[in-house]
Design a protein around this motif. Structure first.
Motif, PDB file in Angstrom:
ATOM      1  N   ILE A 259       0.877  -1.174   0.000  1.00  0.00           N
ATOM      2  CA  ILE A 259       0.000   0.000   0.000  1.00  0.00           C
ATOM      3  C   ILE A 259       0.911   1.220   0.000  1.00  0.00           C
ATOM      4  N   ILE A 260       0.813   2.033  -1.024  1.00  0.00           N
ATOM      5  CA  ILE A 260       1.679   3.208  -1.140  1.00  0.00           C
ATOM      6  C   ILE A 260       0.810   4.454  -1.247  1.00  0.00           C
ATOM      7  N   ASN A 261       1.109   5.413  -0.390  1.00  0.00           N
ATOM      8  CA  ASN A 261       0.377   6.683  -0.422  1.00  0.00           C
ATOM      9  C   ASN A 261       1.383   7.798  -0.211  1.00  0.00           C
ATOM     10  N   VAL A 262       1.997   8.242  -1.288  1.00  0.00           N
ATOM     11  CA  VAL A 262       3.123   9.167  -1.236  1.00  0.00           C
ATOM     12  C   VAL A 262       2.895  10.301  -2.215  1.00  0.00           C
ATOM     13  N   THR A 263       3.353  11.483  -1.864  1.00  0.00           N
ATOM     14  CA  THR A 263       3.170  12.642  -2.736  1.00  0.00           C
ATOM     15  C   THR A 263       4.332  12.838  -3.703  1.00  0.00           C
ATOM     16  N   SER A 264       5.391  12.059  -3.541  1.00  0.00           N
ATOM     17  CA  SER A 264       6.572  12.198  -4.395  1.00  0.00           C
ATOM     18  C   SER A 264       6.570  11.129  -5.486  1.00  0.00           C
ATOM     19  N   ARG A 265       6.559  11.573  -6.755  1.00  0.00           N
ATOM     20  CA  ARG A 265       6.558  10.636  -7.877  1.00  0.00           C
ATOM     21  C   ARG A 265       7.815   9.775  -7.868  1.00  0.00           C
ATOM     22  N   GLY A 266       8.975  10.402  -7.640  1.00  0.00           N
ATOM     23  CA  GLY A 266      10.218   9.647  -7.620  1.00  0.00           C
ATOM     24  C   GLY A 266      10.229   8.585  -6.539  1.00  0.00           C
ATOM     25  N   PHE A 267       9.641   8.923  -5.392  1.00  0.00           N
ATOM     26  CA  PHE A 267       9.573   7.989  -4.280  1.00  0.00           C
ATOM     27  C   PHE A 267       8.726   6.774  -4.656  1.00  0.00           C
ATOM     28  N   VAL A 268       7.573   7.026  -5.297  1.00  0.00           N
ATOM     29  CA  VAL A 268       6.692   5.928  -5.716  1.00  0.00           C
ATOM     30  C   VAL A 268       7.403   5.044  -6.730  1.00  0.00           C
ATOM     31  N   LEU A 269       8.038   5.669  -7.716  1.00  0.00           N
ATOM     32  CA  LEU A 269       8.681   4.902  -8.784  1.00  0.00           C
ATOM     33  C   LEU A 269       9.828   4.047  -8.265  1.00  0.00           C
ATOM     34  N   LYS A 270      10.552   4.561  -7.247  1.00  0.00           N
ATOM     35  CA  LYS A 270      11.657   3.780  -6.692  1.00  0.00           C
ATOM     36  C   LYS A 270      11.152   2.486  -6.057  1.00  0.00           C
ATOM     37  N   PHE A 271      10.011   2.578  -5.395  1.00  0.00           N
ATOM     38  CA  PHE A 271       9.452   1.373  -4.801  1.00  0.00           C
ATOM     39  C   PHE A 271       8.908   0.431  -5.875  1.00  0.00           C
ATOM     40  N   LEU A 272       8.198   0.975  -6.864  1.00  0.00           N
ATOM     41  CA  LEU A 272       7.628   0.139  -7.909  1.00  0.00           C
ATOM     42  C   LEU A 272       8.704  -0.604  -8.684  1.00  0.00           C
ATOM     43  N   VAL A 273       9.846   0.044  -8.890  1.00  0.00           N
ATOM     44  CA  VAL A 273      10.941  -0.595  -9.609  1.00  0.00           C
ATOM     45  C   VAL A 273      11.465  -1.808  -8.842  1.00  0.00           C
ATOM     46  N   GLU A 274      11.426  -1.714  -7.486  1.00  0.00           N
ATOM     47  CA  GLU A 274      11.961  -2.805  -6.661  1.00  0.00           C
ATOM     48  C   GLU A 274      11.035  -4.012  -6.590  1.00  0.00           C
ATOM     49  N   PHE A 275       9.745  -3.809  -6.881  1.00  0.00           N
ATOM     50  CA  PHE A 275       8.795  -4.915  -6.760  1.00  0.00           C
ATOM     51  C   PHE A 275       8.958  -5.888  -7.934  1.00  0.00           C
ATOM     52  N   ARG A 276       9.102  -7.158  -7.603  1.00  0.00           N
ATOM     53  CA  ARG A 276       9.239  -8.183  -8.632  1.00  0.00           C
ATOM     54  C   ARG A 276       8.074  -9.176  -8.584  1.00  0.00           C
ATOM     55  N   TRP A 277       7.690  -9.586  -7.377  1.00  0.00           N
ATOM     56  CA  TRP A 277       6.657 -10.603  -7.220  1.00  0.00           C
ATOM     57  C   TRP A 277       5.407 -10.028  -6.578  1.00  0.00           C
ATOM     58  N   LEU A 278       5.204  -8.724  -6.721  1.00  0.00           N
ATOM     59  CA  LEU A 278       4.048  -8.072  -6.125  1.00  0.00           C
ATOM     60  C   LEU A 278       2.754  -8.586  -6.753  1.00  0.00           C
ATOM     61  N   ARG A 279       1.813  -8.995  -5.896  1.00  0.00           N
ATOM     62  CA  ARG A 279       0.545  -9.540  -6.384  1.00  0.00           C
ATOM     63  C   ARG A 279      -0.629  -8.601  -6.101  1.00  0.00           C
ATOM     64  N   SER A 280      -0.511  -7.752  -5.098  1.00  0.00           N
ATOM     65  CA  SER A 280      -1.588  -6.818  -4.757  1.00  0.00           C
ATOM     66  C   SER A 280      -0.992  -5.452  -4.470  1.00  0.00           C
ATOM     67  N   LEU A 281      -1.508  -4.426  -5.153  1.00  0.00           N
ATOM     68  CA  LEU A 281      -0.974  -3.074  -5.007  1.00  0.00           C
ATOM     69  C   LEU A 281      -2.113  -2.083  -4.851  1.00  0.00           C
ATOM     70  N   VAL A 282      -1.992  -1.230  -3.812  1.00  0.00           N
ATOM     71  CA  VAL A 282      -2.938  -0.141  -3.592  1.00  0.00           C
ATOM     72  C   VAL A 282      -2.172   1.171  -3.698  1.00  0.00           C
ATOM     73  N   LEU A 283      -2.583   2.034  -4.622  1.00  0.00           N
ATOM     74  CA  LEU A 283      -1.988   3.359  -4.772  1.00  0.00           C
ATOM     75  C   LEU A 283      -2.997   4.379  -4.267  1.00  0.00           C
ATOM     76  N   GLY A 284      -2.648   5.074  -3.170  1.00  0.00           N
ATOM     77  CA  GLY A 284      -3.583   5.955  -2.477  1.00  0.00           C
ATOM     78  C   GLY A 284      -3.819   7.271  -3.177  1.00  0.00           C
TER      79      GLY A 284
END
Length: 471
Positions: A259-284
């Motif tokens: 679950i990610i709820n962040v105001t920084s685009r770069g911050f969100v993208l850094k986490f998304l890049v690290e996810f490999r086996w993510l099965r459920s994602l909530v973007l706030g």
């Protein structure tokens, strides 16, 4: 017949472990056997609420706290064997000696068999804001500990005094810290020694250095809750309330839920890049303020994602379609309209753009689309028509609308014969319409009555004039 007393001690102790400790000790009135059992308990759960008299006054809270501490002290002082496996304590703190007493409780329950430590320690209105319960370093080197939950603004932990008594939690699977006072460096160091961690929720009360947040997440991590807004750091779990000067994250390959709820685009993208086996994602909703403006090529492909939930302030179809493009195996799409953001469309001039190619998930995997808190927009009909036309395996479209809108959407053609459009009536909107209609009818009735009254008045005046003329 008392059948429960025929059960062996091991089963009775297992049953008592599900009860609050105060309730479990009430069973001692049954027989001496139950007294013996209670002294062999391995799971303790103490809550100050259980000791309230019921009038809920300030003095009652103080007396209930005293009774709680007396009972906990009495039980732990007499407990020798077997070793304690679970210790939960929920209370508020006020007096100076209560802080040291809690620290004694923690040291007393620590042992080679302790599996869960859950402390919910809130500051009383008469408490000492500068006083902290210091969690002993030995807690963070308890090899048997599986669950650790610390909650309270008056809870802190310090750096190990030496390398010989450093952090080491090889069995820990769940770590939760809510409003705990700690150094971000100590948190990073602690996480690096939690090699079996699966669930991490941090709600920290700490300062962020100019270097920013740099945490090497355990490879075993499976559940991530991350949030950020503009207040001082609050949550890394992972949830926080501030954008960091620089952020470096790694080893998130095994995370399955985020679950990610962040105001920084770069911050969100850094986490998304690290996810490999993510099965459920909530973007706030905070992500909606930054990610829709990101170029599509910057958004990484989430090849394992099965469920995606997007919180939006308006029907930004370009954002939705871009995310569908990045999720080729997606099965469930949930779009949630946030009431506080609804109708705040940053792209008023933007219109529906027909995608160059159909997203892979829409043609082969997407089965369920849910629209929650739906708010009409200019191009939502085009979006629904597109997904119904190209959703070859779509099974259901769930949406909350008014009845007039439902009739229009139900007539849209569908490629999937199994697709059902399930409508949940927008009762609030219908009630507003009814109120408007009732108000309109009321005004109309009032005008009719007023017109009728004026007609009567005019008729009465004419009759009076006629009488005067006749005279």
């Amino acid at each position: 017949m008392d059948r429960i007393s025929d059960l062996p001690d091991s089963i009775l102790l297992h049953i008592l472990s599900f009860l609050p400790t105060k309730t479990a000790f009430f069973t001692t009135v049954l027989s001496r056997r139950w007294t013996h059992l209670c002294h062999d308990l391995q799971h303790f759960d103490f809550n100050q609420i259980q000791f309230h008299n019921g009038n809920q006054t300030c003095s009652d809270f103080s007396s209930s706290r005293k009774r709680l501490f007396a009972i906990v002290n009495w039980i732990l002082s007499r407990h020798k064997a077997p070793p304690i496996r679970t210790f939960r304590l929920t209370c508020d703190l006020a007096l100076f000696d209560e802080y040291t007493t809690v620290e004694w409780f923690i040291r007393k329950v620590l042992g080679p068999n302790l599996q869960e430590l859950n402390l919910n320690l809130q500051l009383s209105i008469f408490g000492l804001p500068d006083r902290k319960v210091v969690i002993p370093n030995s807690v963070f080197s308890c090899a048997s500990l599986v669950t650790l939950r610390l909650n309270g603004g008056n809870v802190t932990f310090l750096s190990p005094s030496s390398s010989s008594c450093g952090y080491r939690l090889p069995s820990l699977k769940t770590l939760e810290m809510h409003n705990v006072k700690a150094s971000i460096d100590d948190v990073a160091e602690l996480l690096s020694h939690c090699t079996a961690l699966e669930t991490l929720i941090l709600d920290l009360n700490c300062q962020v250095s100019e270097v920013g947040l740099r945490i090497h997440f355990p490879l075993s991590l499976k559940k991530l809750n991350f949030r950020s807004d503009f207040d001082p750091l609050r949550r890394i779990g992972i949830e926080c309330r501030q954008q960091f000067p620089s952020t470096c994250v790694s080893n998130l390959h095994n995370v399955e839920e985020a679950i990610i709820n962040v105001t920084s685009r770069g911050f969100v993208l850094k986490f998304l890049v690290e996810f490999r086996w993510l099965r459920s994602l909530v973007l706030g909703n905070l992500v909606f303020t930054c990610l829709p403006q990101a170029p599509p090529d910057l958004i990484p492909e989430l090849t394992s994602l099965r469920r995606l939930e997007l919180a939006v302030g308006c029907f930004d179809t370009r954002y939705i379609m871009n995310m569908l493009e990045k999720c080729p195996m997606l099965k469930v799409l949930v779009i949630v309209f946030i009431t506080d953001f609804v109708n705040k469309d940053p792209h008023l001039s933007r219109r529906w753009e027909h995608p160059v190619k159909v997203p892979t998930c829409l043609a082969s995997h997407l089965k369920v689309i849910k629209i929650k808190g739906y708010f009409e927009s200019r191009d939502d009909r085009d979006f629904f028509a597109y997904v119904l036309q190209h959703g070859l395996v779509l099974e259901s479209l769930d949406i909350q609308v008014d009845r007039a809108r439902a009739k229009e959407l139900s007539l849209l053609p569908r490629s999937s014969k199994a697709c059902q459009i399930n409508f949940c009536w927008n009762q609030e909107k219908e009630e507003e319409e009814k109120e408007k209609e009732a108000s309109s009818r009321g005004r109309q009735q009032w005008r009719q009555q007023w017109q009728h009254l004026r007609t009567l008045q005019e008729k009465t005046l004419l009759e009076l004039l006629q009488k005067n003329l006749n005279l």
